[in-house]
Design a protein around this motif. Structure first.
Motif, PDB file in Angstrom:
ATOM      1  N   ASP A   1      42.483 128.839  57.921  1.00  0.00           N
ATOM      2  CA  ASP A   1      42.843 127.429  57.672  1.00  0.00           C
ATOM      3  C   ASP A   1      43.623 127.221  56.369  1.00  0.00           C
TER       4      ASP A   1
ATOM      5  N   THR B   1      51.782 124.163  55.818  1.00  0.00           N
ATOM      6  CA  THR B   1      52.123 122.765  56.123  1.00  0.00           C
ATOM      7  C   THR B   1      52.611 122.051  54.866  1.00  0.00           C
ATOM      8  N   LEU B   2      52.026 122.420  53.746  1.00  0.00           N
ATOM      9  CA  LEU B   2      52.408 121.811  52.470  1.00  0.00           C
ATOM     10  C   LEU B   2      53.796 122.269  52.035  1.00  0.00           C
TER      11      LEU B   2
ATOM     12  N   VAL C   1      47.191 127.917  56.862  1.00  0.00           N
ATOM     13  CA  VAL C   1      47.801 126.858  57.696  1.00  0.00           C
ATOM     14  C   VAL C   1      48.110 125.649  56.805  1.00  0.00           C
ATOM     15  N   ASN C   2      47.149 125.280  55.950  1.00  0.00           N
ATOM     16  CA  ASN C   2      47.359 124.134  55.054  1.00  0.00           C
ATOM     17  C   ASN C   2      48.486 124.395  54.057  1.00  0.00           C
TER      18      ASN C   2
END
Lengths: 158, 143
Positions: free
Chosen positions: B47, B54-55, B50-51
């Motif tokens: 995760d 995305t950032l 993934v974060n």
């Protein structure tokens, strides 16, 4: 003097661009979203949307209703022909328009159990959302998909 | 005349590459949650990655695109462009090996599925990036 393909100046520029992006993206995210945990929020949103009127069920729960329901494989035609749940019909969400006639033939009051690849696959949710616009209200998603089916050593039709 | 045509061709490649990343970044910035789900669908990253993706990725793509358009730190931006494209291509290969039936997440809602077409598309983009980088490198040496 010949310039090297990768030199110190270039590495400095790379670091500058990455740091600039990092600063900007952190500031933007803090101001606009106030949270960096995108995936957690995305999953919550996705579940919330589904819970509103589409039910997610396990394979065991779905199997109880198999004889009363229409089972729909939301994956592509190719994946469907490679192996699907016996008795399932294929409505590939990617080529949805090709299946309009077939969709009109489906009885509106019958339970539709939709599945795709597995828990990470979003095709069944997409198909359920589209079928909802056609007036279908009895929509279930068998969230473990064909992966869960195979894990249980259940039969597939090719 | 021949030289001019060559220069025009490289300018067009530069602008096409920039356009690809502008389009890609805007679509991702419009709905970061959908992008996060697309990255997660590859079933490769924990995760926190993934974060982080995305950032960072949408803004990085946007800055790279601006760099390419305004010829700002051009070589560094091309290296970053190529690196991101190689990373995306590796992910497509992994998804294909795993037999995942997912969208690539490259252009938000209008993304195509991972597969051979996407792979060829990415290879052409990487090749264009390499040709442009080499051209700039040669030009810098000449001057």
């Amino acid at each position: 003097m010949k310039e090297k393909i990768l030199n110190l100046e270039l590495i400095k520029n790379l670091i500058q661009i990455i740091l600039l992006t990092l600063t900007f993206s952190v500031a933007y995210t803090l101001i606009v979203y106030g949270n960096f945990n995108f995936i957690e929020i995305a999953r919550d949103k996705s579940n919330q949307k589904t819970k509103e009127d589409i039910r997610e069920v396990s394979i065991e729960e779905a199997q109880v209703y198999f004889d009363k329901a229409i089972i729909i494989d939301a994956r592509s035609e190719k994946d469907f022909s490679n192996g699907h749940i016996p008795g399932a019909i294929n409505i590939s969400v990617k080529n949805f328009d090709n299946y309009i006639e077939k969709i009109f033939e489906l009885p509106q009051d019958t339970l539709l159990i939709i599945y795709c690849e597995g828990i990470h696959c979003n095709l069944s949710h997409q198909l359920a959302e589209r079928l909802k616009t056609f007036g279908f209200k009895n929509l279930w998603i068998m969230y473990e998909g064909i992966e869960g089916w195979l894990k249980r050593n259940l039969p597939v039709k090719r | 005349m021949k030289l001019n045509m060559k220069i025009i061709l490289f300018e067009i490649i530069r602008l096409i590459l920039a356009f690809i990343f502008v389009l890609s970044s805007i679509e991702k910035l419009k709905d970061p949650y959908a992008f996060a789900l697309s990255v997660d669908a590859y079933q490769v990253f924990p995760d926190w990655i993934v974060n982080l993706s995305t950032l960072l990725i949408p803004w990085l793509e946007l800055f790279i695109a601006f760099g390419l358009i305004f010829k700002f730190k051009l070589r560094a931006n091309l290296i970053l462009f190529g690196s991101l494209m190689i990373m995306f291509t590796l992910l497509v290969v992994i998804a294909m090996i795993k037999g995942l039936d997912i969208e690539c997440g490259c252009y938000g809602e209008s993304s195509s599925k991972v597969g051979l077409v996407k792979l060829v598309e990415n290879f052409i983009i990487i090749l264009s990036c390499l040709i442009l980088y080499y051209h700039i490198h040669v030009q810098n040496n000449k001057s």
